[in-house]
Scaffold this active site. Structure first.
Site, PDB file in Angstrom:
ATOM      1  N   ILE A 155     -75.114 -37.561  27.161  1.00  0.00           N
ATOM      2  CA  ILE A 155     -75.889 -36.308  27.176  1.00  0.00           C
ATOM      3  C   ILE A 155     -76.914 -36.318  28.309  1.00  0.00           C
ATOM      4  CG2 ILE A 155     -77.519 -34.892  25.839  1.00  0.00           C
ATOM      5  CD1 ILE A 155     -76.064 -35.953  23.271  1.00  0.00           C
ATOM      6  N   CYS A 205     -82.158 -40.832  24.146  1.00  0.00           N
ATOM      7  CA  CYS A 205     -81.766 -42.185  23.725  1.00  0.00           C
ATOM      8  C   CYS A 205     -81.593 -42.196  22.210  1.00  0.00           C
ATOM      9  CB  CYS A 205     -82.823 -43.201  24.167  1.00  0.00           C
ATOM     10  SG  CYS A 205     -84.434 -42.867  23.478  1.00  0.00           S
ATOM     11  N   PRO A 206     -80.875 -43.175  21.678  1.00  0.00           N
ATOM     12  CA  PRO A 206     -80.694 -43.209  20.221  1.00  0.00           C
ATOM     13  C   PRO A 206     -81.955 -43.700  19.514  1.00  0.00           C
ATOM     14  CG  PRO A 206     -79.610 -45.086  21.236  1.00  0.00           C
ATOM     15  CD  PRO A 206     -80.182 -44.277  22.366  1.00  0.00           C
ATOM     16  N   ARG A 234     -83.490 -37.720  18.211  1.00  0.00           N
ATOM     17  CA  ARG A 234     -83.760 -38.005  16.802  1.00  0.00           C
ATOM     18  C   ARG A 234     -85.261 -37.858  16.559  1.00  0.00           C
ATOM     19  NH1 ARG A 234     -79.267 -37.084  16.001  1.00  0.00           N
ATOM     20  NH2 ARG A 234     -77.634 -38.354  15.096  1.00  0.00           N
ATOM     21  N   ASP A 258     -85.537 -30.134  18.603  1.00  0.00           N
ATOM     22  CA  ASP A 258     -84.347 -29.784  17.808  1.00  0.00           C
ATOM     23  C   ASP A 258     -84.220 -30.748  16.627  1.00  0.00           C
ATOM     24  OD1 ASP A 258     -81.927 -28.227  17.395  1.00  0.00           O
ATOM     25  OD2 ASP A 258     -80.865 -30.100  17.842  1.00  0.00           O
ATOM     26  N   GLU A 263     -86.960 -34.288   8.874  1.00  0.00           N
ATOM     27  CA  GLU A 263     -86.051 -33.136   8.807  1.00  0.00           C
ATOM     28  C   GLU A 263     -85.113 -33.168   7.599  1.00  0.00           C
ATOM     29  OE1 GLU A 263     -83.995 -33.684  12.668  1.00  0.00           O
ATOM     30  OE2 GLU A 263     -82.150 -33.823  11.502  1.00  0.00           O
ATOM     31  N   HIS A 295     -81.893 -28.688  14.331  1.00  0.00           N
ATOM     32  CA  HIS A 295     -80.762 -29.583  14.635  1.00  0.00           C
ATOM     33  C   HIS A 295     -79.485 -28.785  14.928  1.00  0.00           C
ATOM     34  CE1 HIS A 295     -79.849 -34.085  14.160  1.00  0.00           C
ATOM     35  NE2 HIS A 295     -78.902 -33.547  14.918  1.00  0.00           N
TER      36      HIS A 295
HETATM   37  P1  NAI Z   1     -75.090 -42.411  24.526  1.00  0.00           P
HETATM   38  O1  NAI Z   1     -74.877 -43.595  23.693  1.00  0.00           O
HETATM   39  O2  NAI Z   1     -73.993 -41.937  25.426  1.00  0.00           O
HETATM   40  O3  NAI Z   1     -76.390 -42.595  25.439  1.00  0.00           O
HETATM   41  C1  NAI Z   1     -77.597 -43.112  24.946  1.00  0.00           C
HETATM   42  C2  NAI Z   1     -78.265 -43.818  26.108  1.00  0.00           C
HETATM   43  O4  NAI Z   1     -79.567 -44.226  25.682  1.00  0.00           O
HETATM   44  C3  NAI Z   1     -77.511 -45.075  26.581  1.00  0.00           C
HETATM   45  O5  NAI Z   1     -77.304 -44.986  27.979  1.00  0.00           O
HETATM   46  C4  NAI Z   1     -78.457 -46.208  26.202  1.00  0.00           C
HETATM   47  O6  NAI Z   1     -78.395 -47.292  27.110  1.00  0.00           O
HETATM   48  C5  NAI Z   1     -79.795 -45.514  26.267  1.00  0.00           C
HETATM   49  N1  NAI Z   1     -80.863 -46.210  25.570  1.00  0.00           N
HETATM   50  C6  NAI Z   1     -80.796 -46.970  24.457  1.00  0.00           C
HETATM   51  N2  NAI Z   1     -82.001 -47.461  24.158  1.00  0.00           N
HETATM   52  C7  NAI Z   1     -82.856 -47.002  25.105  1.00  0.00           C
HETATM   53  C8  NAI Z   1     -84.245 -47.168  25.347  1.00  0.00           C
HETATM   54  N3  NAI Z   1     -85.015 -47.937  24.553  1.00  0.00           N
HETATM   55  N4  NAI Z   1     -84.789 -46.545  26.418  1.00  0.00           N
HETATM   56  C9  NAI Z   1     -84.028 -45.784  27.239  1.00  0.00           C
HETATM   57  N5  NAI Z   1     -82.700 -45.603  27.063  1.00  0.00           N
HETATM   58  C10 NAI Z   1     -82.136 -46.199  26.011  1.00  0.00           C
HETATM   59  O7  NAI Z   1     -75.542 -41.246  23.511  1.00  0.00           O
HETATM   60  P2  NAI Z   1     -75.444 -39.689  23.717  1.00  0.00           P
HETATM   61  O8  NAI Z   1     -74.096 -39.207  23.282  1.00  0.00           O
HETATM   62  O9  NAI Z   1     -75.929 -39.332  25.072  1.00  0.00           O
HETATM   63  O10 NAI Z   1     -76.483 -39.180  22.625  1.00  0.00           O
HETATM   64  C11 NAI Z   1     -77.858 -39.467  22.741  1.00  0.00           C
HETATM   65  C12 NAI Z   1     -78.550 -39.128  21.427  1.00  0.00           C
HETATM   66  O11 NAI Z   1     -78.484 -37.721  21.208  1.00  0.00           O
HETATM   67  C13 NAI Z   1     -77.846 -39.716  20.178  1.00  0.00           C
HETATM   68  O12 NAI Z   1     -78.289 -41.027  19.932  1.00  0.00           O
HETATM   69  C14 NAI Z   1     -78.283 -38.781  19.088  1.00  0.00           C
HETATM   70  O13 NAI Z   1     -79.445 -39.314  18.511  1.00  0.00           O
HETATM   71  C15 NAI Z   1     -78.614 -37.479  19.824  1.00  0.00           C
HETATM   72  N6  NAI Z   1     -77.737 -36.376  19.452  1.00  0.00           N
HETATM   73  C16 NAI Z   1     -78.314 -35.225  19.007  1.00  0.00           C
HETATM   74  C17 NAI Z   1     -77.545 -34.146  18.650  1.00  0.00           C
HETATM   75  C18 NAI Z   1     -78.164 -32.856  18.208  1.00  0.00           C
HETATM   76  O14 NAI Z   1     -77.452 -31.949  17.757  1.00  0.00           O
HETATM   77  N7  NAI Z   1     -79.468 -32.676  18.337  1.00  0.00           N
HETATM   78  C19 NAI Z   1     -76.082 -34.210  18.704  1.00  0.00           C
HETATM   79  C20 NAI Z   1     -75.567 -35.450  19.257  1.00  0.00           C
HETATM   80  C21 NAI Z   1     -76.383 -36.496  19.591  1.00  0.00           C
END
Ligand code: NAI
Length: 336
Positions: A155, A205-206, A234, A258, A263, A295
Site C-alpha cells: 500500500i 505499516c502493520p 491500524r 480510517d 474501533e 474502516h
Molecule cells: P505490507 O506487508 O505489504 O507492507 C507493510 C510494510 O510495513 C512492510 O514493508 C514492512 O517492512 C513495513 N514495516 C513493518 N514494521 C515497520 C516499522 N516498525 N516501521 C516502518 N515500516 C515497517 O502491508 P500492506 O498490504 O501495505 O498493508 C499495510 C497495512 O495496511 C496492514 O498492516 C493493515 O494494517 C492496513 N490495512 C488497512 C486496510 C483498511 O481498510 N484500512 C485494508 C488493508 C490493510
C-alpha cells in the site's frame, strides 16, 4: 467444509456466496463478532471465517480447539487480532488474504488528505443549504509538500507514487528499502527525520509490539507544527490521548483516520440511535480538522471480489490438504 462466518454484513454474504457458487463449502453466516461471548456458535464447525474486529485471543483459540475447529480463515491481510502462537500450539491453521487491491487503501488515504485539505465535506454541506460562501475553506497546494510514509509495502509504495504525481517530495521509513522507489526519487530516512521534515505523515505499516503507539506525545513533539497525520493502517498505531492533546494544542493541524484504537466497539455498526459511550471518539468528532471514516479504505468492488475469492481458495487449499498453504500465517511471520 462447514464454515462459521462471523461479523457478516450483507456485502460479505453476497460476495462470498458468489465465490462459493458451486457450493463446495457450507457457509453459515453470523452477524456477531467472534469473541469469548460468542464462541458457542462455533460448536460443530471445523472452520471459522473472521474479519478485522473479531478478537481471537488465547482463550478464544483454546475454545475453538476444544470445539474441534481446524482452520481460521481471515477475510483480511492483518492478523494482529489473532493469537497465532496459540493457534500454532493447537495445530489450527490460520490463512489470510495477503493482498486485496492495495490501490483501494492508498487511494482512500489520498481521499482523506484531499478532503481535509480542500474541505470538500464542508463545501458540500454548505452548498446544499444554499450557503455559497467560501470563507474558511482555504486549502493548500500539494505540489512541493513533503510527505512521509511509514511502511513502504504494497500500500505504502502505491501511495508514494500517487503523492509523487501530485508533485510532493516523498520521504519513507521501512526496515526493508524498496529499490524501485529509491530509483524514482523516494528518500529513505530515519523515523525521527521523517517525523520532523514531513508536512503530511501517512501510516502504512502493520500493528506489531514495535509499532504499537508509535505515534505518541514524544513522536508528535518531533513533528512540524500543524502537521497532517493520516492513519489507514491500524488504530493502535496512534496513542489517541496524545493525539487529542496535540489537536487541542495545534501541534497536529489535521488528522484523517480510517482506523481507531477502540474501533471494535463502534465500526461497522449503525449506532446512530444509541448514546456513544466512547469519550475519546466523541472528542475526536468535535474537532473541525479531524475526519474519520469507519474502516472503509479497502471497501471497493475489486477488493470484495478478491477477498471472497481468496477466502474460498484458502478453504479449498485446506480441504485439499495442500502441503504448502500459500496464504498461511506462521509464527515466523510475527517474529519477522
Ligand atoms: P505490507 O506487508 O505489504 O507492507 C507493510 C510494510 O510495513 C512492510 O514493508 C514492512 O517492512 C513495513 N514495516 C513493518 N514494521 C515497520 C516499522 N516498525 N516501521 C516502518 N515500516 C515497517 O502491508 P500492506 O498490504 O501495505 O498493508 C499495510 C497495512 O495496511 C496492514 O498492516 C493493515 O494494517 C492496513 N490495512 C488497512 C486496510 C483498511 O481498510 N484500512 C485494508 C488493508 C490493510
Amino acid at each position: 467444509m462447514k464454515v462459521a462466518v462471523f461479523s457478516t454484513k450483507s456485502y460479505d454474504k453476497d460476495y462470498l456466496d458468489q465465490a462459493n457458487a458451486d457450493g463446495q463449502h457450507e457457509l453459515f453466516y453470523f452477524e456477531a463478532s467472534l469473541t469469548n461471548k460468542t464462541i458457542k456458535l462455533t460448536e460443530g464447525f471445523h472452520a471459522v471465517c473472521v474479519f478485522v474486529n473479531d478478537t481471537l485471543t488465547r482463550e478464544v483459540i483454546d475454545s475453538l480447539a476444544a470445539n474441534g475447529v481446524k482452520v481460521i480463515v481471515l477475510r483480511c491481510a492483518g492478523f494482529n487480532n489473532v493469537d497465532i502462537e496459540r493457534a500454532t500450539f493447537w495445530k489450527i491453521k490460520v490463512l489470510r488474504v495477503p493482498a486485496y487491491s492495495p490501490h483501494a487503501v492508498a487511494e482512500h488515504a489520498v481521499a482523506l488528505i484531499m478532503t481535509l485539505n480542500r474541505k470538500t465535506h464542508k463545501a458540500y454541506s454548505r452548498v446544499r443549504e444554499g450557503n455559497f460562501s467560501i470563507e474558511r475553506l482555504t486549502g493548500f497546494e500539494m505540489d512541493g509538500k513533503t510527505v512521509g510514509i511509514v511502511g513502504t509495502g504494497r500500500i505504502g509504495s502505491i501511495f508514494a507514487g500517487i503523492m509523487q504525481g501530485f508533485g510532493c517530495h516523498v520521504l519513507a521509513h521501512d526496515a526493508h528499502l524498496n529499490k524501485s522507489l529509491v530509483d524514482v526519487g523516494v528518500e529513505y530516512v530515519t523515523l525521527e527525520d521523517l517525523f520532523s521534515k514531513s508536512d503530511i505523515i501517512s501510516l502504512h505499516c502493520p500493528l506489531t509490539p514495535d509499532t504499537h503507539h508509535m505515534i505518541n506525545s514524544q513522536s508528535i513533539s518531533l513533528m512540524k507544527r500543524g502537521v497532517m497525520l493520516i492513519n489507514t493502517s491500524r488504530g493502535k498505531l496512534i496513542d489517541t490521548d496524545a493525539a487529542i492533546d496535540a489537536l487541542k494544542d495545534g501541534q497536529i493541524g489535521y488528522m484523517g483516520l480510517d482506523v481507531y484504537e477502540q474501533e471494535e466497539n463502534l465500526f461497522f455498526k449503525d449506532l446512530s440511535e444509541i448514546v456513544i459511550r466512547d469519550d475519546k471518539i466523541s472528542r475526536l468528532m468535535t474537532f473541525p480538522n479531524v475526519l474519520i471514516t469507519a474502516h472503509q479504505a479497502y471497501f471497493t468492488d475489486n477488493a470484495l471480489i478478491q477477498i471472497s475469492q481468496t477466502t474460498i481458495q484458502n478453504l479449498n487449499d485446506f480441504v485439499g490438504n495442500t502441503i504448502h498453504l500459500e496464504n498461511e500465517v506462521t509464527v515466523d511471520m510475527i517474529k519477522a
